[in-house]
Design a protein around this motif. Sequence first.
Motif, short mmCIF file in Angstrom:
data_model
loop_
_atom_site.label_atom_id
_atom_site.label_comp_id
_atom_site.label_asym_id
_atom_site.label_seq_id
_atom_site.Cartn_x
_atom_site.Cartn_y
_atom_site.Cartn_z
N UNK A 1 -8.41 -20.66 19.33
CA UNK A 1 -8.54 -22.09 19.87
C UNK A 1 -10.79 -21.73 19.21
N UNK A 2 -11.21 -22.80 18.97
CA UNK A 2 -12.04 -22.84 18.37
C UNK A 2 -13.22 -22.82 19.40
N UNK A 3 -13.43 -23.35 20.29
CA UNK A 3 -14.36 -23.85 21.65
C UNK A 3 -14.32 -22.70 22.08
N UNK A 4 -15.42 -20.94 22.95
CA UNK A 4 -15.34 -20.51 23.21
C UNK A 4 -16.55 -20.17 24.20
N UNK A 5 -15.77 -19.92 25.94
CA UNK A 5 -16.64 -19.38 26.54
C UNK A 5 -16.35 -18.14 27.30
N UNK A 6 -17.19 -17.36 28.15
CA UNK A 6 -17.25 -16.91 28.63
C UNK A 6 -16.16 -16.64 29.93
N UNK A 7 -16.36 -17.73 30.78
CA UNK A 7 -15.73 -18.49 31.62
C UNK A 7 -13.90 -18.53 31.95
N UNK A 8 -13.84 -18.75 30.65
CA UNK A 8 -12.01 -18.84 29.88
C UNK A 8 -11.41 -17.96 30.49
N UNK A 9 -12.11 -16.32 29.83
CA UNK A 9 -11.17 -15.20 30.00
C UNK A 9 -11.53 -14.55 31.65
N UNK A 10 -12.15 -15.25 32.52
CA UNK A 10 -12.62 -14.69 33.33
C UNK A 10 -11.04 -13.76 34.30
N UNK A 11 -9.82 -14.84 34.31
CA UNK A 11 -8.56 -14.83 35.23
C UNK A 11 -7.99 -13.39 35.03
#
Length: 531
Positions: free
Chosen positions: A327-337
């Motif tokens: 995915x183009x848009x990435x954030x730290x919190x997306x992979x928190x799980x």
Amino acid sequence: MRRRHAKNEGEDGKYRAQSPDSRFELRSTKRRVFGLCLAFRMVNSLLVQTYFNPDEHWQGPEVAHRIAFGYGHLTWEWKQGIRSYLHPMLFVPLYKLLAFLHLDTPWIMMKAPRLLQSMFAAVGDLYLYKLSAVIFGIHVAKWALFSQLANWFMFYCFSRTLSNSLETVLTLVSLYFWPCMRSSDKCSVVSRKFGLVVAALACAIRPTSAIAWLYVGLLELVKTRDRLKFIFLEVAPIGILVLGLTCFLDHFMYGTWILVPLNFLKFNFLSSGGDYYGTHQWHWYFTQGFTVMIFSHLPFCIAGIIYSKEWKFAGLLAWVLGFYSILGHKEFRFVLPVLPIALMFSGYSLAMIEDPDSPVYEGKESSKKHTKCPPKMRYAILFLLATNIPMALYMSLAHQRGPEDVMNHLAREAQHGKVKSILFLTPCHATPYYSMLHHNLPMKFLDCTPSEEKGIPDESDRFLMDPVPFVSEYAKKWSTPSHIVLFDSEEQKLRNFLISFGYREERRFFNAHFKVDRDLQASIIVYVMIR
């Protein structure tokens, strides 16, 4: 390689012949662990005094405040139906209770949602401990828990009211009940069904959670004996039930039938709508994002994966990071799980350093009784604490604390009738809103709703590109606000303009020592109309 302790030492379903005293001891241990985690996370939530991501306030407490008190702002996502009300509804009873007890003061309104999330976070900590104990044994479980509590990003993020934080809790709880993720098959169908329900709730709150559960579901499908029963008597009914209940809730709140997961899929995956908020290189999670999150635990995590040979969880970690990298848009919190999964492997390494002769590694009872902590273990613990504690405290107490301080100040001023209206000349959603102000006053911020035509800057972008001409034009149509909030990077350009309109600086709050987004936003300033 055997990955469990000797009989009566694990807390799993493998050793059924445990004595009543042993089972009582295990239950007592879990209660103590939960009590420790709850106390830690509640203190953790009180120490978090900084602003991380707009969604923490705008997509949870702000929506709940609107439901509970009748006023609050709904962002464009709610107008397009790509958010479910399931997560915000958790905070509505809390707000109602505070109002009933007349405890809805500015400070409590700021802290109460995070205290509630800290209770959920403690459940997540407990289930990481339980999951680690099932997979590796109690010896590893205690160090996995230590790794989670010591990790700076978990401290910084886990007690925040982000939907990702609750998704992480639900992920840990659900993984514990899936037979395919255990070292043995002794997990009842009832337990698997409960795991399915929790996984479905995670997907209802964050549709992207389905990425992780696609991996787990396929693994379970390969491993289970009765595949048709699993699909048609468990996955389908539970999925339809949870989806149906969520749809009824959203229908009641939106006032029309709406399928949030489908709208979410269309915006974020089929149209790449998330790219509007910025994109990163495909390798960002591996070279920057997740590496920063796991921080100094990284070498321990890698060693734990190699030595434990627990490839199911390593595969889950690689699958989620790999999929999000597309995915183009990435954030730290997306992979928190999946961060707790990586920290579980860190715990494995620490347990191996402490006791290399543990039966977890050698397949036999340890002949040694360690009365002292080995030197390597002391160095490892000191290294992790010395690197993570300063980072956790700085990010939680100092970096970007301005937005929360300024809203706390304005809320107190509003209590005394000193605030009539507020204009936020900041990047949009750069501060909390009504959920912290808790006064029904006219407020305005610069809009950043994605345009249907690419390349057209929104209000927030146009302001940041050239503040003076933008505000000069904007002032022709504003109802003169009593207070204006802006960062010093723009305030330096607008100071003379504001003074010419009769404003003066009222308060200045520290925000950051280094660059945030585009500019160094060292402080945030409140200007007030001179009466």
